[in-house]
Design an enzyme around this catalytic site. Structure first.
Site, PDB file in Angstrom:
ATOM      1  CD  GLU A 218      29.169 141.598  47.180  1.00 15.49           C
ATOM      2  OE1 GLU A 218      29.594 141.198  46.146  1.00 15.49           O
ATOM      3  OE2 GLU A 218      28.208 140.861  47.702  1.00 15.49           O
TER       4      GLU A 218
ATOM      5  CB  CYS B  82      22.231 146.866  53.315  1.00 14.02           C
ATOM      6  SG  CYS B  82      22.136 145.192  53.744  1.00 14.02           S
TER       7      CYS B  82
ATOM      8  CB  CYS C 120      27.890 134.023  57.202  1.00 15.15           C
ATOM      9  SG  CYS C 120      26.573 134.058  58.334  1.00 15.15           S
TER      10      CYS C 120
ATOM     11  CB  CYS D 246      20.817 130.190  56.457  1.00 11.75           C
ATOM     12  SG  CYS D 246      20.955 130.863  58.178  1.00 11.75           S
TER      13      CYS D 246
ATOM     14  CB  CYS E  88      21.780 132.472  52.880  1.00 13.46           C
ATOM     15  SG  CYS E  88      22.821 134.125  53.201  1.00 13.46           S
TER      16      CYS E  88
ATOM     17  N   GLY F   5      27.294 138.228  57.022  1.00 14.58           N
ATOM     18  CA  GLY F   5      27.688 138.029  58.602  1.00 14.58           C
ATOM     19  C   GLY F   5      26.534 138.109  59.402  1.00 14.58           C
ATOM     20  CD  GLU F   6      23.861 136.832  63.824  1.00 19.71           C
ATOM     21  OE1 GLU F   6      22.874 136.728  62.926  1.00 19.71           O
ATOM     22  OE2 GLU F   6      23.486 137.528  64.853  1.00 19.71           O
TER      23      GLU F   6
ATOM     24  CB  SER G 119      19.039 141.525  60.517  1.00 22.89           C
ATOM     25  OG  SER G 119      18.504 140.494  60.280  1.00 22.89           O
TER      26      SER G 119
ATOM     27  CB  SER H 202      16.579 135.828  59.847  1.00 25.04           C
ATOM     28  OG  SER H 202      17.038 137.234  59.684  1.00 25.04           O
ATOM     29  CG  LEU H 203      10.607 133.235  62.917  1.00 27.50           C
ATOM     30  CD1 LEU H 203      11.539 132.773  64.360  1.00 27.50           C
ATOM     31  CD2 LEU H 203       9.325 133.793  63.327  1.00 27.50           C
TER      32      LEU H 203
ATOM     33  CG  ASN I 245      16.068 137.994  46.471  1.00 22.51           C
ATOM     34  OD1 ASN I 245      15.262 138.631  45.914  1.00 22.51           O
ATOM     35  ND2 ASN I 245      16.229 138.605  47.874  1.00 22.51           N
TER      36      ASN I 245
ATOM     37  CB  CYS J  78      17.400 139.577  51.447  1.00 16.94           C
ATOM     38  SG  CYS J  78      16.773 140.934  52.150  1.00 16.94           S
TER      39      CYS J  78
HETATM   40  N1  SAH Z   1      22.844 136.996  59.823  1.00 20.63           N
HETATM   41  C1  SAH Z   1      21.801 138.248  60.031  1.00 20.63           C
HETATM   42  C2  SAH Z   1      22.238 139.266  59.001  1.00 20.63           C
HETATM   43  C3  SAH Z   1      22.017 138.873  57.588  1.00 20.63           C
HETATM   44  S1  SAH Z   1      20.400 139.747  57.346  1.00 20.63           S
HETATM   45  C4  SAH Z   1      20.552 137.529  59.882  1.00 20.63           C
HETATM   46  O1  SAH Z   1      20.452 136.129  59.471  1.00 20.63           O
HETATM   47  O2  SAH Z   1      19.783 138.002  60.274  1.00 20.63           O
HETATM   48  C5  SAH Z   1      20.145 138.918  55.849  1.00 20.63           C
HETATM   49  C6  SAH Z   1      18.457 138.845  55.429  1.00 20.63           C
HETATM   50  O3  SAH Z   1      18.336 137.937  54.210  1.00 20.63           O
HETATM   51  C7  SAH Z   1      18.269 137.429  56.742  1.00 20.63           C
HETATM   52  O4  SAH Z   1      16.908 137.876  56.955  1.00 20.63           O
HETATM   53  C8  SAH Z   1      18.292 136.362  55.654  1.00 20.63           C
HETATM   54  O5  SAH Z   1      17.542 135.222  56.344  1.00 20.63           O
HETATM   55  C9  SAH Z   1      17.775 136.812  54.505  1.00 20.63           C
HETATM   56  N2  SAH Z   1      18.004 135.898  53.161  1.00 20.63           N
HETATM   57  C10 SAH Z   1      19.231 135.085  53.108  1.00 20.63           C
HETATM   58  N3  SAH Z   1      19.056 134.458  52.217  1.00 20.63           N
HETATM   59  C11 SAH Z   1      17.925 134.895  51.470  1.00 20.63           C
HETATM   60  C12 SAH Z   1      17.536 134.800  49.948  1.00 20.63           C
HETATM   61  N4  SAH Z   1      17.992 133.895  49.088  1.00 20.63           N
HETATM   62  N5  SAH Z   1      16.334 135.312  49.546  1.00 20.63           N
HETATM   63  C13 SAH Z   1      15.796 136.197  50.457  1.00 20.63           C
HETATM   64  N6  SAH Z   1      16.319 136.691  51.781  1.00 20.63           N
HETATM   65  C14 SAH Z   1      17.316 135.748  51.984  1.00 20.63           C
END
Ligand code: SAH
Length: 348
Positions: A96, A109, A116, A120, A123, A167-168, A199, A222-223, A298, A341
């Protein structure tokens, strides 16, 4: 005509290789240049679109090559203007990508992998598991599709690209770099590197590699937690890639590139919504010049994770801003169509 399997994807060839092919087949070298332009600059989806080539040359190309262009099979439009595309790849797999319109910018985006591998816990993409890496042209085509939608539906140019889809990106480094090279090249889309953000979940070794490679785009990490115990409990990657290592790699990044980093951070009820966590984030954010995006959560499931109260978010904001860290609260876009996200999961 030769069977599909024996024909090569023409976009796997570098400009030089294409030239060699033409010369070997008794064609003029400048024809290769024309084809290259059709393939990248003009995003041709078939050889028949290449109208400045003779029909016999087009037929010859067809016997040797295919153009594996993506197909946007399904497009959904959110009440806030966000567009989500379900993109089918040549082998039938689906990813997507999302168009996010704002007052001053239109952002694409894009996805870098099918599924992935990072797991996490918050996600939705993590549940798809990693199937494969996207090729440079599959990444490039997502940008082209959104660029066209931007012009068609909003009558405005695409201004920004974020690698924040599925994905990463740093686990598909070579292909992501090659796609960015084409996106920024004059023979491609001619977009500025500073309009692109990659990211990452925060892979220290790869951040060092990017710094060494002298990349010109922006970096987002993504911290979500700046205490190891908490981060490991929600992001398994932290077990083998600690905050200390991440911090060191970011120092190196800043030393080499002089570019700020942006931290993406969700505040969840009962997970990281107290002052100890906010102070830890402040300390981490002070390692190198940085900005913080507090992202709205989300929901993706049964409520294990819940958005923290406004009060906790304000507590974070106040602390960070008081210490000079630019902090923004990022509202979700496209939530009603699962385009926000962390919601990308091929559900549509
Ligand atoms: N793998 C990369 C690229 C994905 S970016 C990364 O981790 O940065 C997608 C972003 O959305 C990341 O910052 C991720 O941590 C965040 N994310 C994932 N699930 C989410 C959710 N349910 N609500 C809000 N942000 C989320």
């Amino acid at each position: 005509m030769v069977e599909t399997e024996s024909r090569r994807d023409i976009r796997k060839l570098k400009a030089e290789e294409l030239k060699e092919f033409f010369v070997q087949h008794g064609e003029k070298a400048f024809r290769a240049q024309q084809v290259y332009e059709w393939l990248w600059n003009k995003s041709a989806k078939s050889f028949d679109q290449m109208t400045n080539l003779s029909v016999s040359l087009r037929d010859m190309l067809k016997t040797h090559f295919v153009i594996n262009h993506i197909k946007v099979d399904h497009m959904q439009r959110s009440s806030d203007g966000t567009i989500k595309n379900a993109v089918t790849l040549h082998d039938g797999m689906v990813v997507e990508s999302v168009l996010i319109p704002a007052e001053k910018r239109i952002t694409a985006c894009v996805s870098s992998q099918v599924g992935c591998s990072l797991a996490c816990k918050f996600c939705a993409t993590a549940r798809l598991k990693r199937q494969r890496n996207l090729s440079p042209d599959e990444i490039y085509d997502q940008v082209v599709a959104i660029k066209e939608q931007s012009e068609l539906f909003y009558n405005r140019p695409l201004t920004n690209i974020v690698f924040m889809g599925m994905g990463e990106p740093l686990l598909n480094y070579a292909n992501v770099m090659s796609a960015i090279e084409k996106i920024t090249s004059q023979k491609g889309l001619n977009m500025a590197s500073k309009r692109i953000t990659v990211s990452t979940v925060g892979l220290a070794k790869m951040i060092i590699k990017m710094a060494d490679d002298g990349v010109k785009f922006n970096l987002a990490v993504s911290l979500h937690a700046a205490l190891d115990k908490t981060r490991s409990s929600i992001m398994p990657i932290n077990d083998t890639n600690s905050l200390a290592e991440l911090g060191e790699s970011l120092k190196y990044w800043y030393h080499k590139t002089k570019r700020k980093v942006t931290y993406e951070y969700v505040v969840w009820k009962g997970i990281n919504d107290n002052e100890e966590h906010a102070r830890a984030l402040l300390k981490f954010a002070q390692i190198i010049p940085s900005k913080v995006n507090l992202i709205e959560y989300n929901p993706i499931d049964d409520g294990e994770f819940q958005q923290a109260s406004e009060e906790s978010i304000r507590m974070y904001m106040d602390l960070l801003e008081r210490h000079g860290i630019t902090t923004r609260v990022r509202k979700s876009r496209g939530k009603d169509i699962d385009a926000a996200c962390g919601q990308l999961a091929n559900k549509s």
